[in-house]
Design a protein around this motif. Sequence first.
Motif, PDB file in Angstrom:
ATOM      1  N   ALA A 281       0.828  -1.210   0.000  1.00 38.77           N
ATOM      2  CA  ALA A 281       0.000   0.000   0.000  1.00 38.77           C
ATOM      3  C   ALA A 281       0.867   1.267   0.000  1.00 38.77           C
ATOM      4  O   ALA A 281       0.569   2.237  -0.707  1.00 38.77           O
ATOM      5  N   ARG A 282       1.930   1.251   0.774  1.00 40.91           N
ATOM      6  CA  ARG A 282       2.811   2.424   0.809  1.00 40.91           C
ATOM      7  C   ARG A 282       3.504   2.633  -0.539  1.00 40.91           C
ATOM      8  O   ARG A 282       3.666   3.770  -0.996  1.00 40.91           O
ATOM      9  N   ARG A 283       3.894   1.532  -1.165  1.00 38.10           N
ATOM     10  CA  ARG A 283       4.515   1.641  -2.486  1.00 38.10           C
ATOM     11  C   ARG A 283       3.520   2.202  -3.501  1.00 38.10           C
ATOM     12  O   ARG A 283       3.849   3.087  -4.307  1.00 38.10           O
ATOM     13  N   ALA A 284       2.292   1.709  -3.466  1.00 33.19           N
ATOM     14  CA  ALA A 284       1.272   2.174  -4.413  1.00 33.19           C
ATOM     15  C   ALA A 284       0.979   3.658  -4.222  1.00 33.19           C
ATOM     16  O   ALA A 284       0.730   4.389  -5.185  1.00 33.19           O
ATOM     17  N   ASP A 285       1.047   4.122  -2.978  1.00 32.45           N
ATOM     18  CA  ASP A 285       0.754   5.527  -2.694  1.00 32.45           C
ATOM     19  C   ASP A 285       1.882   6.445  -3.153  1.00 32.45           C
ATOM     20  O   ASP A 285       1.632   7.606  -3.523  1.00 32.45           O
ATOM     21  N   SER A 286       3.116   5.935  -3.147  1.00 28.84           N
ATOM     22  CA  SER A 286       4.259   6.809  -3.428  1.00 28.84           C
ATOM     23  C   SER A 286       4.772   6.716  -4.864  1.00 28.84           C
ATOM     24  O   SER A 286       5.468   7.624  -5.329  1.00 28.84           O
ATOM     25  N   ARG A 287       4.405   5.656  -5.593  1.00 26.53           N
ATOM     26  CA  ARG A 287       5.002   5.431  -6.914  1.00 26.53           C
ATOM     27  C   ARG A 287       4.109   5.997  -8.018  1.00 26.53           C
ATOM     28  O   ARG A 287       2.896   5.746  -8.033  1.00 26.53           O
ATOM     29  N   VAL A 288       4.719   6.732  -8.940  1.00 25.94           N
ATOM     30  CA  VAL A 288       3.994   7.304 -10.077  1.00 25.94           C
ATOM     31  C   VAL A 288       4.487   6.632 -11.345  1.00 25.94           C
ATOM     32  O   VAL A 288       5.691   6.511 -11.583  1.00 25.94           O
ATOM     33  N   ALA A 289       3.542   6.170 -12.165  1.00 23.87           N
ATOM     34  CA  ALA A 289       3.878   5.577 -13.462  1.00 23.87           C
ATOM     35  C   ALA A 289       2.894   6.111 -14.500  1.00 23.87           C
ATOM     36  O   ALA A 289       1.688   6.155 -14.253  1.00 23.87           O
ATOM     37  N   PHE A 290       3.409   6.528 -15.639  1.00 26.58           N
ATOM     38  CA  PHE A 290       2.584   7.082 -16.714  1.00 26.58           C
ATOM     39  C   PHE A 290       1.719   8.241 -16.213  1.00 26.58           C
ATOM     40  O   PHE A 290       0.552   8.386 -16.563  1.00 26.58           O
ATOM     41  N   GLY A 291       2.339   9.075 -15.339  1.00 22.72           N
ATOM     42  CA  GLY A 291       1.685  10.281 -14.865  1.00 22.72           C
ATOM     43  C   GLY A 291       0.606  10.061 -13.828  1.00 22.72           C
ATOM     44  O   GLY A 291      -0.168  10.982 -13.544  1.00 22.72           O
ATOM     45  N   LYS A 292       0.569   8.878 -13.235  1.00 20.64           N
ATOM     46  CA  LYS A 292      -0.518   8.558 -12.312  1.00 20.64           C
ATOM     47  C   LYS A 292       0.022   7.695 -11.172  1.00 20.64           C
ATOM     48  O   LYS A 292       0.817   6.782 -11.402  1.00 20.64           O
ATOM     49  N   ARG A 293      -0.412   7.984  -9.952  1.00 22.57           N
ATOM     50  CA  ARG A 293      -0.008   7.131  -8.830  1.00 22.57           C
ATOM     51  C   ARG A 293      -0.533   5.706  -9.039  1.00 22.57           C
ATOM     52  O   ARG A 293      -1.658   5.516  -9.531  1.00 22.57           O
ATOM     53  N   LEU A 294       0.258   4.740  -8.627  1.00 17.69           N
ATOM     54  CA  LEU A 294      -0.236   3.351  -8.698  1.00 17.69           C
ATOM     55  C   LEU A 294      -1.509   3.188  -7.863  1.00 17.69           C
ATOM     56  O   LEU A 294      -2.388   2.403  -8.217  1.00 17.69           O
ATOM     57  N   ALA A 295      -1.597   3.933  -6.770  1.00 15.75           N
ATOM     58  CA  ALA A 295      -2.774   3.838  -5.904  1.00 15.75           C
ATOM     59  C   ALA A 295      -4.044   4.289  -6.599  1.00 15.75           C
ATOM     60  O   ALA A 295      -5.155   3.995  -6.124  1.00 15.75           O
ATOM     61  N   ASP A 296      -3.927   5.012  -7.709  1.00 15.22           N
ATOM     62  CA  ASP A 296      -5.102   5.454  -8.450  1.00 15.22           C
ATOM     63  C   ASP A 296      -5.501   4.470  -9.545  1.00 15.22           C
ATOM     64  O   ASP A 296      -6.501   4.690 -10.241  1.00 15.22           O
ATOM     65  N   GLN A 297      -4.708   3.419  -9.713  1.00 15.10           N
ATOM     66  CA  GLN A 297      -5.029   2.382 -10.697  1.00 15.10           C
ATOM     67  C   GLN A 297      -6.038   1.400 -10.096  1.00 15.10           C
ATOM     68  O   GLN A 297      -5.824   0.860  -9.009  1.00 15.10           O
ATOM     69  N   SER A 299      -6.761  -1.665 -10.834  1.00 17.05           N
ATOM     70  CA  SER A 299      -6.263  -3.027 -10.616  1.00 17.05           C
ATOM     71  C   SER A 299      -5.439  -3.120  -9.338  1.00 17.05           C
ATOM     72  O   SER A 299      -5.508  -4.124  -8.614  1.00 17.05           O
ATOM     73  N   ILE A 300      -4.680  -2.060  -9.031  1.00 20.14           N
ATOM     74  CA  ILE A 300      -3.881  -2.055  -7.809  1.00 20.14           C
ATOM     75  C   ILE A 300      -4.792  -1.977  -6.591  1.00 20.14           C
ATOM     76  O   ILE A 300      -4.592  -2.679  -5.591  1.00 20.14           O
ATOM     77  N   ARG A 301      -5.801  -1.137  -6.659  1.00 20.99           N
ATOM     78  CA  ARG A 301      -6.753  -1.044  -5.545  1.00 20.99           C
ATOM     79  C   ARG A 301      -7.443  -2.383  -5.297  1.00 20.99           C
ATOM     80  O   ARG A 301      -7.652  -2.798  -4.153  1.00 20.99           O
ATOM     81  N   GLN A 302      -7.791  -3.071  -6.391  1.00 22.75           N
ATOM     82  CA  GLN A 302      -8.441  -4.367  -6.235  1.00 22.75           C
ATOM     83  C   GLN A 302      -7.499  -5.376  -5.577  1.00 22.75           C
ATOM     84  O   GLN A 302      -7.929  -6.170  -4.719  1.00 22.75           O
ATOM     85  N   ASP A 303      -6.223  -5.360  -5.968  1.00 21.70           N
ATOM     86  CA  ASP A 303      -5.260  -6.275  -5.342  1.00 21.70           C
ATOM     87  C   ASP A 303      -5.139  -6.011  -3.844  1.00 21.70           C
ATOM     88  O   ASP A 303      -5.062  -6.943  -3.035  1.00 21.70           O
ATOM     89  N   ILE A 304      -5.120  -4.745  -3.471  1.00 20.75           N
ATOM     90  CA  ILE A 304      -4.997  -4.398  -2.059  1.00 20.75           C
ATOM     91  C   ILE A 304      -6.270  -4.775  -1.301  1.00 20.75           C
ATOM     92  O   ILE A 304      -6.205  -5.346  -0.204  1.00 20.75           O
ATOM     93  N   ALA A 305      -7.418  -4.494  -1.889  1.00 20.40           N
ATOM     94  CA  ALA A 305      -8.680  -4.850  -1.236  1.00 20.40           C
ATOM     95  C   ALA A 305      -8.818  -6.361  -1.086  1.00 20.40           C
ATOM     96  O   ALA A 305      -9.205  -6.874  -0.027  1.00 20.40           O
ATOM     97  N   ARG A 306      -8.493  -7.095  -2.154  1.00 15.12           N
ATOM     98  CA  ARG A 306      -8.591  -8.550  -2.112  1.00 15.12           C
ATOM     99  C   ARG A 306      -7.631  -9.131  -1.067  1.00 15.12           C
ATOM    100  O   ARG A 306      -7.970 -10.054  -0.333  1.00 15.12           O
ATOM    101  N   SER A 307      -6.449  -8.551  -0.981  1.00 17.83           N
ATOM    102  CA  SER A 307      -5.466  -9.026  -0.001  1.00 17.83           C
ATOM    103  C   SER A 307      -5.962  -8.804   1.421  1.00 17.83           C
ATOM    104  O   SER A 307      -5.814  -9.673   2.287  1.00 17.83           O
ATOM    105  N   PHE A 308      -6.555  -7.641   1.664  1.00 22.10           N
ATOM    106  CA  PHE A 308      -7.122  -7.374   2.987  1.00 22.10           C
ATOM    107  C   PHE A 308      -8.174  -8.417   3.338  1.00 22.10           C
ATOM    108  O   PHE A 308      -8.177  -8.976   4.452  1.00 22.10           O
ATOM    109  N   CYS A 309      -9.069  -8.708   2.407  1.00 19.04           N
ATOM    110  CA  CYS A 309     -10.126  -9.690   2.664  1.00 19.04           C
ATOM    111  C   CYS A 309      -9.542 -11.062   2.972  1.00 19.04           C
ATOM    112  O   CYS A 309      -9.980 -11.753   3.902  1.00 19.04           O
TER     113      CYS A 309
END
Length: 408
Positions: A281-297, A299-309
């Motif tokens: 989660a910290r990596r997704a919040d801090s990393r920008v790729a193609f002009g967008k934070r990974l946390a805004d993708q 698919s990344i949000r789904q991976d984090i949500a699924r992992s929490f569950c």
Amino acid sequence: MQFEHSDKVKGLIARLEAFMDEHVYPNEQAYLDWVHDPANLWKEWPGMEALKDKARAEGLWNLFLPHEYGEFSPGLTNLEYAPLAEIMGRAPFSSQVFNCSAPDTGNMEVLAKFGSPAQQERWLKPLLNGEIRSAYVMTEPQVASSDATNLELSILPDGDDYVINGRKWWISGPMHPRCDLYIVMGKTLFDNPRHSQHSQIIVPRDTPGITMVRNLTVFGSMNSPGGECELRFDNVRVPKENLILGEGRGFEIAQGRLGPGRIHHCMRSIGQAQRSLEIMARRADSRVAFGKRLADQSSIRQDIARSFCEIEMARLLTLKAADQMDRHGNKVAKDLIAAIKVIAPQMAQTIADRAIQVHGGMGVSDDTPIAYFFTLNRYLRIADGPDEVHMSQLGKMKIAEYVAMNAR
């Protein structure tokens, strides 16, 4: 069902987390750098004893040992120990700091539950004090050891001794400089029914006739300082008083040992999965790729949500299994133990894999602990019985249970 930890456990959690923050996490990289340096092969990290002394002074010591073992135990139940083991699992080397690391934990339980007073005095007390370490010698290279009735190493009486002959491998810990004893499982009563042929016996590490055939690597790692080894026993003689419990009682001892050990692994796996999720989660919040934070993708949000569950589900199943062990014993809880032993390592491996992917190239390096968590949990899907064996036995149990029920 009570979902709130007791005040005693809350206090232990707070103390353990504070200890991890002050002493463990700041030393984690130093420990890893030491054990990965070829110049330090089979040597203990110099800072370990100081941390053990601090943990003992804080009362964070031998927390794993169930309350029923009286004078040997700090008085915790399996359910009370679960959140503590999860915290330790976040930095795997820390289990030794608190004298809660495998295979010593299982061997201490064997000696506490089945050992004679003399065996407890000679071997259990030094283990409980963290003065020595140990190995559990069970798996064999020439047979499918997931069915332990196949084990062929012989433990045969001869006068005042037992004589041991055979080969073993995937034995964890023999190279550790403090490893002083092996608990060895082998066959004594060849004509008995298959589950009453085997015995377990204490063998001091320096007994003549034991050969270290080779060191085994796990995903390329030597796992120093304990390592994994192949051993050969050639006419190894030990006194009869080293036999644990009695001839033909090996499976009884093994089941008493493996049940708690399996769930302890699961508790630690959940800690590793939780830490992987936090790092991801910290990596997704801090990393920008193609002009967008990974946390805004998405698919990344789904991976984090699924992992929490998935972590929450595994944690609840672990707590339920621990509670059933406390209430009804390991034998009654064996279906839940089998279920979580299948679920937890696979879950932790999957979540570590997602975290690796979010980190890209960094994820497969040692710059974070997640690559180690991935390989560790892949290994755990074989250790203490492969997934397929637990699934087969669990399926057999559930079929019998449901067939016996009245249809409704």
